[in-house]
Motif scaffolding. Structure first.
Motif, PDB file in Angstrom:
ATOM      1  N   TYR A  56       0.795  -1.237   0.000  1.00  0.00           N
ATOM      2  CA  TYR A  56       0.000   0.000   0.000  1.00  0.00           C
ATOM      3  C   TYR A  56       0.823   1.282   0.000  1.00  0.00           C
ATOM      4  N   LEU A  57       2.143   1.177   0.169  1.00  0.00           N
ATOM      5  CA  LEU A  57       2.958   2.395   0.220  1.00  0.00           C
ATOM      6  C   LEU A  57       3.842   2.501  -1.020  1.00  0.00           C
ATOM      7  N   SER A  58       4.216   3.731  -1.353  1.00  0.00           N
ATOM      8  CA  SER A  58       5.202   3.911  -2.412  1.00  0.00           C
ATOM      9  C   SER A  58       6.536   3.370  -1.896  1.00  0.00           C
ATOM     10  N   LYS A  59       7.441   3.076  -2.833  1.00  0.00           N
ATOM     11  CA  LYS A  59       8.740   2.533  -2.435  1.00  0.00           C
ATOM     12  C   LYS A  59       9.439   3.461  -1.443  1.00  0.00           C
ATOM     13  N   ASP A  60       9.386   4.771  -1.748  1.00  0.00           N
ATOM     14  CA  ASP A  60      10.070   5.749  -0.887  1.00  0.00           C
ATOM     15  C   ASP A  60       9.460   5.780   0.509  1.00  0.00           C
ATOM     16  N   ALA A  61       8.134   5.741   0.540  1.00  0.00           N
ATOM     17  CA  ALA A  61       7.462   5.796   1.837  1.00  0.00           C
ATOM     18  C   ALA A  61       7.792   4.549   2.657  1.00  0.00           C
ATOM     19  N   PHE A  62       7.792   3.419   1.979  1.00  0.00           N
ATOM     20  CA  PHE A  62       8.124   2.170   2.673  1.00  0.00           C
ATOM     21  C   PHE A  62       9.529   2.258   3.255  1.00  0.00           C
ATOM     22  N   ARG A  63      10.448   2.780   2.428  1.00  0.00           N
ATOM     23  CA  ARG A  63      11.829   2.903   2.887  1.00  0.00           C
ATOM     24  C   ARG A  63      11.903   3.873   4.068  1.00  0.00           C
ATOM     25  N   ALA A  64      11.133   4.941   3.995  1.00  0.00           N
ATOM     26  CA  ALA A  64      11.159   5.935   5.085  1.00  0.00           C
ATOM     27  C   ALA A  64      10.767   5.285   6.418  1.00  0.00           C
ATOM     28  N   VAL A  65       9.730   4.436   6.377  1.00  0.00           N
ATOM     29  CA  VAL A  65       9.287   3.780   7.611  1.00  0.00           C
ATOM     30  C   VAL A  65      10.357   2.807   8.111  1.00  0.00           C
ATOM     31  N   THR A  66      10.891   1.979   7.201  1.00  0.00           N
ATOM     32  CA  THR A  66      11.864   0.980   7.659  1.00  0.00           C
ATOM     33  C   THR A  66      13.147   1.637   8.171  1.00  0.00           C
ATOM     34  N   GLY A 105      15.692   4.230  14.812  1.00  0.00           N
ATOM     35  CA  GLY A 105      15.002   4.792  15.974  1.00  0.00           C
ATOM     36  C   GLY A 105      14.678   6.276  15.791  1.00  0.00           C
ATOM     37  N   LEU A 106      14.437   6.689  14.567  1.00  0.00           N
ATOM     38  CA  LEU A 106      14.128   8.104  14.313  1.00  0.00           C
ATOM     39  C   LEU A 106      12.659   8.252  13.944  1.00  0.00           C
ATOM     40  N   SER A 107      12.214   9.520  13.785  1.00  0.00           N
ATOM     41  CA  SER A 107      10.846   9.685  13.305  1.00  0.00           C
ATOM     42  C   SER A 107      10.872   9.732  11.770  1.00  0.00           C
ATOM     43  N   VAL A 108       9.678   9.541  11.202  1.00  0.00           N
ATOM     44  CA  VAL A 108       9.589   9.446   9.743  1.00  0.00           C
ATOM     45  C   VAL A 108       9.696  10.832   9.105  1.00  0.00           C
ATOM     46  N   ASP A 109      10.349  10.893   7.991  1.00  0.00           N
ATOM     47  CA  ASP A 109      10.446  12.118   7.211  1.00  0.00           C
ATOM     48  C   ASP A 109       9.028  12.652   6.940  1.00  0.00           C
ATOM     49  N   PRO A 110       8.718  13.862   7.440  1.00  0.00           N
ATOM     50  CA  PRO A 110       7.344  14.383   7.330  1.00  0.00           C
ATOM     51  C   PRO A 110       6.839  14.418   5.880  1.00  0.00           C
ATOM     52  N   LYS A 111       7.760  14.540   4.929  1.00  0.00           N
ATOM     53  CA  LYS A 111       7.328  14.580   3.523  1.00  0.00           C
ATOM     54  C   LYS A 111       6.631  13.279   3.115  1.00  0.00           C
ATOM     55  N   ALA A 147      -4.440  22.759  29.407  1.00  0.00           N
ATOM     56  CA  ALA A 147      -4.630  21.315  29.426  1.00  0.00           C
ATOM     57  C   ALA A 147      -4.090  20.576  28.219  1.00  0.00           C
ATOM     58  N   ARG A 148      -3.606  21.308  27.243  1.00  0.00           N
ATOM     59  CA  ARG A 148      -3.269  20.612  26.021  1.00  0.00           C
ATOM     60  C   ARG A 148      -2.143  19.595  26.189  1.00  0.00           C
ATOM     61  N   GLY A 149      -2.379  18.440  25.629  1.00  0.00           N
ATOM     62  CA  GLY A 149      -1.333  17.448  25.557  1.00  0.00           C
ATOM     63  C   GLY A 149      -1.390  16.952  24.129  1.00  0.00           C
ATOM     64  N   TYR A 150      -0.356  16.350  23.634  1.00  0.00           N
ATOM     65  CA  TYR A 150      -0.511  15.792  22.301  1.00  0.00           C
ATOM     66  C   TYR A 150       0.064  14.392  22.181  1.00  0.00           C
ATOM     67  N   THR A 151      -0.471  13.685  21.193  1.00  0.00           N
ATOM     68  CA  THR A 151      -0.027  12.327  20.947  1.00  0.00           C
ATOM     69  C   THR A 151       0.800  12.334  19.675  1.00  0.00           C
ATOM     70  N   ALA A 152       1.880  11.568  19.659  1.00  0.00           N
ATOM     71  CA  ALA A 152       2.742  11.530  18.481  1.00  0.00           C
ATOM     72  C   ALA A 152       3.025  10.081  18.104  1.00  0.00           C
ATOM     73  N   TRP A 153       2.941   9.823  16.846  1.00  0.00           N
ATOM     74  CA  TRP A 153       3.055   8.492  16.247  1.00  0.00           C
ATOM     75  C   TRP A 153       4.354   7.788  16.647  1.00  0.00           C
ATOM     76  N   ASP A 154       4.250   6.551  17.129  1.00  0.00           N
ATOM     77  CA  ASP A 154       5.416   5.713  17.403  1.00  0.00           C
ATOM     78  C   ASP A 154       5.604   4.783  16.199  1.00  0.00           C
ATOM     79  N   VAL A 155       6.509   5.161  15.342  1.00  0.00           N
ATOM     80  CA  VAL A 155       6.692   4.417  14.083  1.00  0.00           C
ATOM     81  C   VAL A 155       7.131   2.969  14.330  1.00  0.00           C
ATOM     82  N   SER A 156       7.751   2.732  15.489  1.00  0.00           N
ATOM     83  CA  SER A 156       8.315   1.393  15.696  1.00  0.00           C
ATOM     84  C   SER A 156       7.260   0.345  16.029  1.00  0.00           C
TER      85      SER A 156
END
Ligand code: ADP
Ligand code: MG
Length: 729
Positions: free
Chosen positions: A44-54, A60-66, A144-153
């Protein structure tokens, strides 16, 4: 009038058996069906996107926002094909359990018509209204604001019709408000420190990951009976109940054949687990009646812990479908075994080596011993931190009872590994070793694997036991988030490994050969932390005395133990490694203390209510029956006959009166004690007061109730009894 108890028993008898459904496919056909795993991503992902996640994962970094938009689109398409209509950021606040707020994919498109939308921005970060989650004073309600951030792992998954994205939860000001964020940092800390040490043995190691295999114990209780026990519903444990004449004395439940009704539940649960990528493997009856265990194959610790949190949720749902209720409380029933969540823990390298398993040659084994000794030392120095990480109001009932280790932290190594450590102490001298001495020592060490594999001796009474290729932290409670324990352990080990490396490097700089430098430092450490090693019976009274002589700490009080989070050694481990800031740590202690106080407060309220409006009226009603009976006897018989006939009944009337009066007086005193506590400053002071002034009433009042249960007419007793709760599968 039938009591609620008899109504519930009636329900139970009407139950139709839910058949055991055997999955029609092989597990490999549906495993991970509901997980956005590598296979789905590739599709379901483009090659680049797949590579970005892996890559993000590997490093142990976050995913490239692009790439986020492409990934979100892929996730949406995949999940919609599986029937998803909503998405949620799934997180682990400092409460018991996970949190989620579902949003529909539904949105307005550019032309004002309805579309399904899920963007990279929504995937990466969200801002739930977080004002009601515990923050330990970090977050005032006005900000009160808190935020949730994606754990790619940790991969996204589907529950029902909702796409769930594992996330960390942080305050707007950046502090962690959950269990996951510190865990991730601690895992990184131990990774960095361990890679440094691995370099002595193998230059190819670039990453060390933590493995966790949890074993989840639980009770299954019939739903109808559960609903008839307000104490179980509101506190997770029975606050009263005389023990059943037969419970676990005969050891006939442990590993016994699993009842069909439970098998039906377990089969369905396992299929759900497998679809969600939770590698459930082992199931069996535990020691207590109606107690069971589920264990998966171990995984990387963060993922394993997500899976445990998810499992607990799935389990409750599946249990409902089978008219069961699952109890995760550490001690739901007095007098029989409680439940734990053993954490099997080890470190592994990206070269495929488990660092806590003996290797195939002397070099690998020196590495193995290095990691064992560093773990020992970490546990030795951080006894109080480790205890604080596992001690809660509910787990305190279990620790030190007859089925769980006491609150003394010690390590079991087994005879063989112990002997190796002693050998290092004996054979490594102050002066340089001769080549022959070194060879002899290395040869001896090289023989470990065969010996250990043949002798995987077990010690089930140790809170922290070596079991051949891992340590098993057995003191962890069944209801908690493992992350607290895993964070404390990882941070402590990270500190130790770093110090070890500095010590060895210093010796190497002084022209001492690497091997010998390692041996010398190990020797010093082995001597220093000797007190933590204990291979004997951890449940015995002798151990309590022996541990005291050795200077090991033994803190029974939960508030006292929690405050050890703030001791200098604990701070060194948690704050020194960057796992938490001082503010986060203090906030966490506040939250844990508050949870403790509130749980005792709730238990006191529930017990007070039940005692006064369930138990006392029942006892009075039965007493009235007795009084009527005695009056009847008086009318029928002559004085002398009457006296003989009525004496036992009069005794009983008095006995019941005694209990009723005591219950009433003690409930009143307990309420007064609570009032006195409530005016104290929140935090440690209030928690201690609740522990010392309110908590003792719980057992005290219960004793009278349990005595009444034995004498009051069975037909009149309002609450399901232990024998009914525990033997209904
Ligand atoms: P026990 O005999 O202790 O009850 P179980 O089979 O119930 O054992 O559970 C043992 C757990 O330990 C499983 O989750 C298993 O995958 C895990 N485990 C095995 N080897 C390791 C290891 N090297 N590191 C971490 N966990 C491990
Ligand atoms: Mg087990």
């Amino acid at each position: 009038m039938a009591t609620i108890r008899f109504k519930a028993l009636g329900e139970l008898l009407k139950r139709e058996a839910i058949p055991v459904v055997f999955p029609s496919n092989k597990v490999t056909d549906y495993y991970g069906d509901l997980v956005f795993n590598a296979e789905s991503m590739r599709k379901y992902l483009s090659k680049d996107a797949f590579r970005a996640v892996t890559t993000a994962n590997k490093k142990g970094l976050s995913v490239d926002p692009k790439m986020a938009d492409n990934i979100a689109a892929g996730m949406k398409a995949w999940s919609m094909e599986k029937g998803a209509t909503h998405y949620t950021h799934w997180f682990q606040p400092l409460t018991d359990g996970t949190a989620e707020k579902h949003d529909g994919f539904i949105d307005y498109g550019d032309g004002g018509h309805i579309i399904e939308n899920f963007s990279g921005k929504l995937l990466a970060q969200q801002e739930p209204d977080a004002s009601s989650f515990p923050s330990g004073g970090i977050r005032q309600t006005f900000e009160a604001r808190g935020y949730t951030a994606w754990d790619v792992s940790s991969p996204a998954f589907i529950v029902g019709t909702t796409l769930c994205i594992p996330t960390i939860f942080i305050a707007y000001t950046g502090e962690a408000l959950d269990y996951k964020a510190p865990l991730l940092k601690a895992l990184t800390a131990v990774d960095e420190a361990a890679v440094g040490v691995c370099q002595y043995f193998d230059k190819n190691v670039t990453k060390v990951h933590t493995n966790l295999g949890w074993e989840q114990e639980y009770f299954l209780i019939d739903e109808a009976l559960y609903q008839a026990r307000p104490d179980l519903v509101l506190t997770g444990r029975t606050l009263m109940g005389h023990s059943s004449s037969k419970d676990q004395q005969l050891d006939d439940h442990y590993f016994g054949s699993i009842p069909d009704r439970v098998t039906a539940f377990m089969m369905e649960l396992e299929v759900e687990c497998h679809k969600l990528g939770i590698p459930a493997k082992t199931r069996h009856n535990e020691v207590a009646p109606s107690q069971f265990e589920l264990a998966p194959i171990y995984e990387e610790a963060n993922l394993a812990n997500d899976h445990n949190q998810l499992l607990m949720d799935v389990m409750k749902r599946v249990a409902r479908r089978h008219k069961f209720h699952v109890l995760f409380h550490e001690k739901p029933f007095a007098g029989i075994n409680g439940s734990g969540k053993h954490n099997n823990w080890s470190l592994g390298t990206d070269t495929g080596v488990v660092l806590l398993a003996p290797g195939k040659n002397p070099k690998a084994n020196i590495q193995f011993l290095t990691f064992v000794v560093n773990t020992l030392m970490a546990v030795f120095k951080n006894q109080d931190l480790l205890r604080a990480s596992i001690l809660t109001a509910s787990n305190s009932h279990r620790l030190g009872a007859n089925e769980a280790p006491p609150s003394i932290i010690s390590v079991f190594l087994g005879d063989e590994v112990s002997r190796m450590l002693d050998r290092i102490v004996e054979e490594v001298g102050e002066r340089k070793m001769t080549p022959d001495e070194k060879t002899a020592l290395k040869l001896g060490i090289g023989r470990i694997p065969e010996i250990i594999l043949d002798n995987t001796d077990r010690n089930r009474t140790s809170p922290f036991a070596f079991t051949g290729n891992r340590f098993e932290f057995r003191a962890v409670g069944s209801s908690v988030n493992n992350a607290a324990a895993m964070t404390a352990l990882s941070a402590s080990v990270a500190v130790e490994l770093k110090e070890f490396k500095i010590a060895v490097d210093t010796l190497i700089e002084q022209d001492i050969k690497k091997d010998e430098a390692i041996f010398q430092v190990l020797k010093k450490m082995i001597i220093e932390c000797k007190a933590i090693r204990f291979n004997g019976d951890g449940y015995s009274q002798e151990w309590v005395e022996e541990a005291k002589k050795r200077g090991l700490s033994n803190i029974m009080s939960v508030p006292e133990s929690l405050s050890q989070y703030l001791a200098p050694t604990s701070k060194k481990s948690l704050v020194g490694t960057g796992v938490m800031t001082e503010v986060e740590l203090e906030a966490r202690v506040e939250v844990e203390l508050e949870k403790f106080t509130k749980k005792i407060q709730i238990e006191a309220r529930v017990l007070g209510d039940l005692a006064i409006n369930h138990i006392v009226p029942t006892a009075v009603a039965y007493q009235t029956k007795l009084i009527q009976n005695v009056q009847g006897l008086k009318n029928l018989f002559s004085n002398s006959e009457y006296e003989e006939l009525s004496s036992a009944r009069l005794e009983l009337i008095k006995e019941i009166s005694g209990h009723i009066s005591s219950i009433k007086a003690k409930v009143k005193a307990m309420i007064e004690a609570r009032k006195a506590c409530n005016v104290l400053e929140e935090g440690i002071e209030m928690a201690k007061a609740y522990d010392e002034k309110v908590r003792p009433y719980l057992d005290d009042i219960r004793q009278h109730i349990d005595k009444l249960e034995l004498v009051v007419d069975n037909e009149m007793w309002p609450l399901p009894k232990y024998r009914e709760l525990l033997f209904n599968n």
